[in-house]
Design a protein around this motif. Structure first.
Motif, PDB file in Angstrom:
ATOM      1  N   LEU A  96       0.814  -1.223   0.000  1.00  0.00           N
ATOM      2  CA  LEU A  96       0.000   0.000   0.000  1.00  0.00           C
ATOM      3  C   LEU A  96       0.842   1.265   0.000  1.00  0.00           C
ATOM      4  N   GLY A  97       2.045   1.201   0.554  1.00  0.00           N
ATOM      5  CA  GLY A  97       2.845   2.402   0.764  1.00  0.00           C
ATOM      6  C   GLY A  97       2.664   2.892   2.190  1.00  0.00           C
ATOM      7  N   ASP A  98       3.689   3.544   2.735  1.00  0.00           N
ATOM      8  CA  ASP A  98       3.679   3.871   4.162  1.00  0.00           C
ATOM      9  C   ASP A  98       2.581   4.857   4.563  1.00  0.00           C
ATOM     10  N   GLU A  99       2.408   5.939   3.820  1.00  0.00           N
ATOM     11  CA  GLU A  99       1.424   6.939   4.211  1.00  0.00           C
ATOM     12  C   GLU A  99      -0.020   6.424   4.088  1.00  0.00           C
ATOM     13  N   PRO A 100      -0.412   5.810   2.961  1.00  0.00           N
ATOM     14  CA  PRO A 100      -1.760   5.233   2.893  1.00  0.00           C
ATOM     15  C   PRO A 100      -1.989   4.154   3.943  1.00  0.00           C
TER      16      PRO A 100
END
Length: 334
Positions: A96-100
């Motif tokens: 997902l990626g760190d921020e999402p």
């Protein structure tokens, strides 16, 4: 670094020309921009990183939820997956990626999706989720989508009006594009910013008719959360602390910790850095690792000595009400 930026000035002129031509083609309609039936709010900036976009998205998710079903659409920078992906229970931060992933974990009521193609992502969200509101994270420069509201962030220490184009500066889009913003938020201000200084900055930004300029500062939590337990920030004064950051601009956090009388070593990594096994082993040999919430989602479960410090936007002089009222008026408009 300064020498390299000076040497890159000719390249920045070419970059500026390309940016200008691209925006011109959108302005005159030769490149199409699509509006959607779902109300959309764009949060972004004109520069690369470090303006507090994720805390702003979190603020909006937390405060606009009474308006209806919320979806957040991000690019998912640094993720290993491709195309459109909707967050579901059990999803990994690498996909997902760190921020999402951070937003998904913190706000289970929100539908969090990633897609580099924002048009494609919005279309799928409308077909499958049917949200009432879509928050577009870091999408100010994505002219293919025409949003209902634009929230432009600019850092107090590096206002876009004082910046220059990449690679000589940090601008990735034209200063002129600030005219598309409904609200300009000057972030990362000193917590006690005088009215005179606020007015000076407003004059410098020179907002157009109908544009609002508000000010915020970063408020760090004093309770640190970790794998095993929570500890108070004051406890760090008696420990050997290693600060680990993989964010665009850790200067404000470093200054905050120093002002609290905390002595620490700082291991700084590139933004969105996924830590390798050798680095994890190094961290596990330290007495206490302090990191950001965004970094923690990439470190959680990999050590018992890891803690993160949460952060949020605090607004000055009624800025919170200005922001929410303006957004609310747009979202209830037909």
């Amino acid at each position: 670094m300064q020498l390299l930026r000076k040497l890159g000035f000719p390249i920045s002129l070419i970059y500026a020309l390309v940016v200008y031509l691209r925006n011109y083609l959108y302005d005159v309609g030769l490149l199409p921009s699509k509006a959607y039936k779902t109300k959309t709010i764009c949060v972004g900036n004109l520069s690369v990183g470090g303006t507090g976009k994720t805390p702003m998205i979190e603020f909006l998710v937390a405060n606009v939820k009474e308006q209806g079903r919320i979806a957040v659409l991000s690019r998912g920078y640094g993720r290993k997956s491709k195309g459109y992906l909707l967050a579901k229970p059990g999803i990994e931060v690498e996909d997902l990626g760190d921020e999402p992933f951070q937003i998904h974990k913190k706000f289970p009521h929100a539908h969090v999706a990633v897609d580099a193609d924002r048009q494609h992502g919005i279309s799928i969200l409308e077909e499958t989720i049917g949200p009432d509101i879509i928050l577009l994270d870091d999408a100010f420069q994505h002219r293919k989508v025409r949003c209902d509201q634009y929230v432009l962030l600019t850092s107090y220490a590096n206002l876009y009006v004082d910046d220059w184009y990449l690679p000589s500066g940090n601008l990735r889009d034209s200063k002129r594009e600030a005219r598309r913003a409904n609200i300009i938020v000057v972030t990362k201000c000193p917590s006690k910013l005088s009215m005179a200084e606020q007015q000076r900055i407003k004059n410098k930004l020179n907002p157009g008719p109908g544009q609002q300029v508000i000010f915020s500062y970063l408020d760090y939590e004093t309770t640190l959360k970790g794998n095993s337990r929570e500890i108070d920030l004051d406890e760090l004064r008696n420990k050997k602390v290693t600060l680990v950051t993989g964010i665009a601009n850790p200067k404000q956090l470093v200054s905050f910790l120093g002002a609290q009388g905390i002595v620490f070593e700082h291991l700084a990594y590139p933004d969105h850095h996924f830590f390798r096994e050798k680095e994890i082993a190094l961290f596990n040999n330290k007495e206490l690792i302090l990191t950001t919430e965004k970094d923690y989602v990439r470190l959680e479960g990999k050590g018992d000595n890891f803690y993160y410090i949460g952060v949020s936007h605090k607004f000055m002089n009624g800025g919170k009400e200005v922001l929410l009222n303006m957004l609310g008026e747009s979202l209830t408009a037909t």
